[in-house]
Design a protein around this motif. Structure first.
Motif, PDB file in Angstrom:
ATOM      1  N   ILE A  88      67.556  38.955-126.426  1.00 27.44           N
ATOM      2  CA  ILE A  88      66.271  39.658-126.546  1.00 27.44           C
ATOM      3  C   ILE A  88      65.785  39.675-127.991  1.00 27.44           C
ATOM      4  O   ILE A  88      64.591  39.463-128.260  1.00 27.44           O
ATOM      5  N   ASN A  92      62.408  37.963-129.252  1.00 30.28           N
ATOM      6  CA  ASN A  92      61.416  38.858-129.852  1.00 30.28           C
ATOM      7  C   ASN A  92      61.073  38.433-131.280  1.00 30.28           C
ATOM      8  O   ASN A  92      59.906  38.442-131.682  1.00 30.28           O
ATOM      9  N   ILE A 219      59.134  41.481-123.185  1.00 26.54           N
ATOM     10  CA  ILE A 219      60.176  41.361-124.210  1.00 26.54           C
ATOM     11  C   ILE A 219      60.180  42.585-125.124  1.00 26.54           C
ATOM     12  O   ILE A 219      61.252  43.082-125.501  1.00 26.54           O
ATOM     13  N   HIS A 223      63.312  44.855-125.573  1.00 21.94           N
ATOM     14  CA  HIS A 223      63.839  45.019-126.933  1.00 21.94           C
ATOM     15  C   HIS A 223      64.034  46.495-127.262  1.00 21.94           C
ATOM     16  O   HIS A 223      65.050  46.891-127.846  1.00 21.94           O
TER      17      HIS A 223
END
Length: 460
Positions: A88, A92, A219, A223
């Motif tokens: 992630i 990101n 995302i 995150h």
């Protein structure tokens, strides 16, 4: 009294120490102080257990199985979140990063990791010579002989797979298998897959803007959740350190350590010199090394007690972003790559020291310029070439010694003191990862110097 009574006493003492740490947290004692106190208490408690009951006693072993619920449980929690965090965070970071700068960022981080490993190899070789270390006279016991035979077999298995094949295996055939953490190249495979996913998302921004925006939002949500999980787990750090240090000290074979004490001392001298070089590098680029040490101390102490660069990864990334002002992309990529590439302690200092110790036994002057240059180059390249292979220092040593044409048996002879040396090596490895993140962020003008220079330390 039977052993059960003493085991209960030991468990009670551990519970009391944990309660004290909990009490200090409620009193808002700083995270750094609590981790340091846990480290000291773990060393003291572990030493007391060994002095009272004896090394390897049933009472100590049984007590440690209970302490492992805390120590090993904590490491498993960290490893549980490593793969989600890498995937992630990398996705990101890339979708938030200017794609033109992505290659430059990765190249800088890898270069820093490799260059510092080359310097580490030079330091290791110099310290080994200064201490006049040699493999002559070291006698292999039954355990060491068995370890040596096992290492010979591992070397044969490793050499059967050329470096080109190892690099190819970083590309995952099944990315979901890589995400289980079971593959030999799991960490780097997840980084690679995350980068492909992120670049694909960037690629559809023009053709399918709504889909791209929805993906970015997803995302961002994931995150936030993953980082909350990281915070939850990191709050358990003092208790994990306490249990890990108690187990390590109570199980240590001090007679074996004493037999090889010169190598232990030389290793820590080399590790200390390289850590000072890390600080000097920060100063060269206008960064305060005292701020770095003060803010990174809890992370480095956990790395020391856990002996796991991968397990320390959530702390490594968190500290870079929250306390050192490193941009997300640099922190995540440096932390992730640093668990497998350019490890200053395991892949730099250790194999270089062994090479210098063994060289005289086969008629080679280890201080000859040609030998030193070859050693430094091979060590630096090997730290990248074995990126996808588990085994850390052992595989680095096997690879370097084999490439230099030296026997690998010494790696087995040092098996008794491996855990003690590995603690310092892991600390240096993690410091090297954070150094790469800080410097690459600085070079690209993305380091928040206000956060870096601030006296405030963000608590978890």
């Amino acid at each position: 009294m039977n052993g059960t009574f003493y085991i209960i006493i030991n468990i009670t003492i551990m519970a009391v120490l944990i309660y004290i740490l909990l009490y200090l947290r409620r009193k808002r004692v700083s995270f750094t102080v609590r981790v340091m106190l846990a480290l000291i208490c773990g060393i003291a408690f572990g030493a007391a257990l060994q002095l009272i009951y004896g090394a390897g006693s049933q009472i100590v072993n049984s007590s440690n199985t209970w302490f492992d619920v805390i120590g090993t449980g904590y490491i498993r929690l960290l490893r549980m979140i490593v793969i989600p965090l890498i995937f992630i965070s990398i996705v990101n970071a890339i979708i938030s990063q200017d794609s033109k700068n992505l290659g430059k960022m990765a190249a800088q981080i890898i270069a820093i990791l490799i260059i510092t490993t080359a310097i580490s190899a030079f330091v290791g070789a110099g310290v080994a010579k200064a201490f006049n270390l040699t493999s002559e006279g070291l006698v292999a016991g039954e355990k060491e002989q068995q370890a040596g035979l096992g290492l010979e077999q591992r070397l044969e298995d490793f050499q059967s797979k050329p470096i080109q094949q190892q690099l190819i295996e970083i590309i995952p055939i099944n990315p979901f298998y890589a995400m289980t953490g079971q593959g030999s190249s799991a960490t780097l495979s997840v980084v690679f897959f995350a980068a492909v996913v992120a670049l694909a998302a960037i690629g559809i921004r023009k053709s399918k803007p709504e889909a791209a925006e929805s993906f970015v939002n997803l995302i961002n949500i994931l995150h936030a959740i993953v980082m909350r999980m990281v915070t939850m787990v990191l709050r358990l750090t003092p208790y994990g350190v306490l249990a890990l240090m108690t187990r390590f000290v109570s199980n240590s074979d001090f007679s074996e350590i004493a037999r090889l004490i010169q190598f232990v001392i030389a290793s820590y001298v080399a590790l200390a010199i390289m850590f000072v070089i890390h600080m000097a590098i920060l100063m060269v680029f206008g960064l305060n090394p005292i701020s770095y040490v003060r803010k990174s101390a809890p992370v480095l102490m956990f790395a020391f007690s856990s002996r796991s660069s991968a397990g320390t990864l959530p702390l490594t990334i968190n500290n870079q972003v929250r306390n050192l002002g490193v941009a997300d992309g640099h922190a995540n990529l440096a932390g992730s790559l640093g668990t497998s590439i350019g490890q200053n302690g395991c892949a730099g200092i250790y194999p270089a020291m062994l090479a210098v110790m063994i060289a005289p036994t086969v008629g080679i002057n280890p201080m000859a310029p040609a030998f030193l240059i070859k050693l430094i180059i091979i060590t630096a390249l090997a730290s990248f070439g074995i990126a996808g292979v588990g085994g850390g220092a052992t595989f680095a040593a096997l690879t370097v010694l084999s490439a230099m044409g030296l026997p690998v048996g010494l790696v087995g002879l040092l098996i008794a003191i491996e855990p003690l040396i590995d603690m310092g090596r892991t600390l240096l490895n993690v410091s090297g990862s954070m150094l790469a993140g800080v410097l690459s962020s600085k070079f690209m003008g993305e380091l928040d110097t206000e956060i870096y220079n601030s006296r405030k330390i963000e608590e978890v």
